[in-house]
Write an enzyme that holds these catalytic residues in place. Structure first.
Site, PDB file in Angstrom:
ATOM      1  N   HIS A  17       0.859  -1.184   0.000  1.00 33.89           N
ATOM      2  CA  HIS A  17       0.000   0.000   0.000  1.00 33.89           C
ATOM      3  C   HIS A  17       0.899   1.238   0.000  1.00 33.89           C
ATOM      4  O   HIS A  17       1.692   1.450   0.923  1.00 33.89           O
ATOM      5  CB  HIS A  17      -0.915   0.025   1.227  1.00 33.89           C
ATOM      6  N   CYS A  18       0.786   2.036  -1.046  1.00 31.92           N
ATOM      7  CA  CYS A  18       1.653   3.198  -1.204  1.00 31.92           C
ATOM      8  C   CYS A  18       0.875   4.473  -0.885  1.00 31.92           C
ATOM      9  O   CYS A  18      -0.031   4.863  -1.637  1.00 31.92           O
ATOM     10  CB  CYS A  18       2.195   3.259  -2.636  1.00 31.92           C
ATOM     11  N   PRO A  19       1.170   5.146   0.222  1.00 32.79           N
ATOM     12  CA  PRO A  19       0.457   6.401   0.522  1.00 32.79           C
ATOM     13  C   PRO A  19       0.821   7.530  -0.431  1.00 32.79           C
ATOM     14  O   PRO A  19       0.041   8.479  -0.583  1.00 32.79           O
ATOM     15  CB  PRO A  19       0.897   6.711   1.959  1.00 32.79           C
ATOM     16  N   GLY A  34      -1.657   7.177  -2.995  1.00 33.86           N
ATOM     17  CA  GLY A  34      -3.010   7.152  -2.459  1.00 33.86           C
ATOM     18  C   GLY A  34      -3.799   5.924  -2.860  1.00 33.86           C
ATOM     19  O   GLY A  34      -5.032   6.010  -2.996  1.00 33.86           O
TER      20      GLY A  34
END
Length: 477
Positions: free
Chosen positions: A197-199, A202
Site C-alpha cells: 500500500h503506497c500512501p 493514495g
C-alpha cells in the site's frame, strides 16, 4: 355462491381485469417503475474503505493526504523549472530541453493518475450464501457433524510448478485468498498479487496497476535527475557571465528546485532500482519482505512464479495483458431473487424446518381438527359420541391403524386414560365436566333433520382450550 352458479363469470372477468398488463394504470407497473428509479450502483455500497469519484470511475484509498503532497511537489517543482529555467536554457543552449522536460512531465502525471485512480485488483467478497456454502464445505471436510463449534482452517495447500503454496483464509472477505493475494488493512480489501500500500500514490499497488506504478517511479526518477541536472547547468552558465551571487539573484527559484530534487532523487532512484530487481526476479514487495522464497527457509524453497529469465520476467510483469476488474464498481445492483430451500440430505437442517416438523409431530393438538358432522348435536352431559367420526378432509394426517374406531359404544373413559393414584381415585362426573361456550344446557331439546357443522371456528378454539384444562384437571387428581 354455488360453484356451478352463474356468478362465476363476473368474478373471472373481475380477476382478469385486475391482473391485466395492457392497462397503463395497472398497479403492477408502479412498483416496477419505482424499482428502476431506485436502482443503485455497486460502488455506492462497496464494503471496503475506499473513496469513489465521477460516479465510480475513480477509485482511491480513504487516506489521500500524502497523495496530494506528491502531486503538489511534482507540479510546483516542474512549474518553477518551466517558468524560470527553460526560457534561458532554450535560448542559450537548445529548445529540445523544454520539449524533453514536457514529455517527461506529462508521462509522470499520466502514470501517477493511472496508478492512483484505478482498481489495483480488489477481490470481491463472498456473498452470504457463498460464505455459508464455504463454511458448510469446511465443516463437511472436517467431519464436524456434531453440534460443537470448530473454527475453519486458516490455510489450504496447492502445488504451483512443483512448489507447495499456502492459501490463507480471510475472515473479513470470507474467501480463501488466491496465490500472491493479501488483505490490505488500510483499504480493508483483499488485493490480487498484492505488492504494497503506497500512501504517495493514495492507493494499493497490485496486479492491475503495478506496471503503471513502476513506470511512474522510473519516469519520475528521470524527471528528477533531468530537472536537477539542468538547474545546475543554468546556475553555472549564468555564474560564468555575471557571477554566482548574481546568478542566484536572477533566478531564485533555481535554488528551491535544486534543494527539492537533491533530497528526493536518492529515495526515488533507490525505489526504482529496488522494483527493477523485483521485476527481474518476478517477486512482490510483500514476498520479499516476508522472505517467502528465501533460501534460508530450505534448499528446496524457490520462487515458482519466476521464469528463470530476466527478460521474460520483465515482459511478464510489464507487457502482459491487463486483467479486467473483478468488482464491477459501476455496475447496477441486481434485485434479490428468492433462493430455493436447500434440500435436506439427512445430515444438517438449517432454519426452523426441522424443529417445526418435530414440534408438530409431538403436539398433535396444535394441528387443525377436521369438521365433525353428526345427526344430533352432542350435549355437555353426554359421555359418548352419538355418531362415528366423519372422514378426514384432504390434507389432514391419516390416523394410525392401531387407533380404535370411535363408535357410539365407546366410552369417554376408554378414550382418555386417567393417571392412577394408589391412595384414592377421583373422577369427574358429567355434570362437573366443563361445558364449552355456545353449547345448549343439559336437557334442552334439540332436533336436527339435516347434517350441520358442530362448532364454528371460534367455538372450536374455545372447546380446545376447555378440553386442555379438563385434561390437566384429570391428570392432577
Amino acid at each position: 355462491m354455488t360453484p356451478g352458479g352463474g356468478g362465476g363469470g363476473p368474478m373471472k372477468d373481475c380477476e382478469y381485469s385486475q391482473i391485466s398488463t395492457h392497462s397503463s394504470s395497472s398497479p403492477m407497473e408502479s412498483p416496477h417503475k419505482k424499482k428502476k428509479t431506485a436502482s443503485r450502483r455497486k460502488w455506492e455500497v462497496f464494503p471496503g474503505r475506499n473513496k469513489f469519484f465521477c460516479n465510480g470511475r475513480i477509485m482511491m484509498a480513504r487516506q489521500t493526504g500524502v497523495f496530494y503532497l506528491t502531486l503538489l511537489l511534482i507540479l510546483v517543482t516542474s512549474g518553477l523549472f518551466f517558468a524560470f529555467d527553460c526560457p534561458y536554457l532554450s535560448d542559450q543552449i537548445t529548445p529540445a530541453i523544454p520539449a524533453v522536460g514536457a514529455v517527461l512531465f506529462f508521462f509522470v502525471m499520466g502514470t501517477l493518475l493511472r496508478t492512483s485512480f484505478s482498481d489495483p485488483g480488489v477481490l470481491p467478497r463472498a456473498t452470504p450464501d457463498e460464505a455459508a456454502d464455504l463454511e458448510r464445505q469446511i465443516d463437511i471436510a472436517n467431519g464436524s457433524n456434531s453440534g460443537g463449534y470448530r473454527p475453519p482452517p486458516r490455510t489450504k495447500e496447492v502445488v504451483i510448478n512443483g512448489q507447495t503454496v499456502k492459501l490463507k483464509y480471510c475472515f473479513t472477505c470470507k474467501i480463501f485468498r488466491p496465490p500472491r493475494a493479501s488483505h490490505c488493512s488500510l483499504c480493508d480489501n483483499c488485493v490480487e498479487r498484492f505488492d504494497h500500500h503506497c500512501p504517495w500514490v493514495g492507493n494499493c499497488v497490485g496486479k492491475r496497476n503495478y506496471r503503471f506504478f513502476y513506470m511512474f517511479i522510473l519516469s519520475l526518477s528521470f524527471l528528477t535527475v533531468f530537472i536537477f541536472a539542468f538547474v545546475i547547468t543554468h546556475v553555472i552558465h549564468r555564474s560564468q557571465k555575471t557571477g554566482f551571487l548574481s546568478a542566484l539573484k536572477d533566478s531564485p527559484a533555481s535554488v528551491l528546485e535544486a534543494v527539492v530534487c537533491f533530497f528526493s532523487v536518492w529515495s526515488i532512484v533507490g525505489l526504482s532500482g529496488f522494483h527493477t530487481y523485483l521485476i527481474s526476479s518476478n517477486q512482490t514487495t510483500n514476498e520479499d519482505i516476508k522472505g517467502s522464497w528465501s533460501s534460508k527457509r530450505g534448499k528446496e524453497n524457490y520462487n515458482p512464479y519466476s521464469y528463470s529469465n530476466i527478460f521474460t520476467n520483465c515482459c511478464s510483469a510489464l507487457c502482459g495483458p491487463l486483467s479486467p476488474s473483478l468488482i464491477d464498481r459501476r455496475g447496477f445492483i441486481q434485485p434479490d431473487t428468492p433462493q430455493p430451500a436447500a434440500p435436506s440430505n439427512g445430515i444438517t437442517m438449517y432454519g426452523a424446518t426441522q424443529s417445526q416438523s418435530n414440534m408438530a409431530a409431538a403436539t398433535p393438538l396444535l394441528q387443525s381438527e377436521p369438521s365433525i358432522t353428526s345427526e344430533e348435536l352432542p350435549l355437555p352431559g353426554k359421555t359418548t359420541i352419538s355418531a362415528p367420526c366423519a372422514t378426514l378432509t384432504l390434507g389432514q394426517p391419516t390416523p394410525p391403524s392401531s387407533m380404535p374406531n370411535l363408535t357410539s359404544e365407546t366410552g369417554l373413559s376408554d378414550m382418555i386414560p386417567l393417571k392412577e393414584d394408589p391412595e384414592s381415585h377421583q373422577f369427574l362426573t358429567p355434570e362437573e365436566a366443563p361445558s364449552p361456550p355456545g353449547m345448549l344446557p343439559l336437557g334442552s331439546p334439540v332436533t336436527h333433520s339435516h347434517t350441520m357443522h358442530v362448532l364454528s371456528l371460534a367455538s372450536q378454539d374455545s372447546l380446545h382450550e376447555d378440553s386442555v384444562r379438563g385434561l390437566v384437571k384429570l391428570s392432577s387428581v
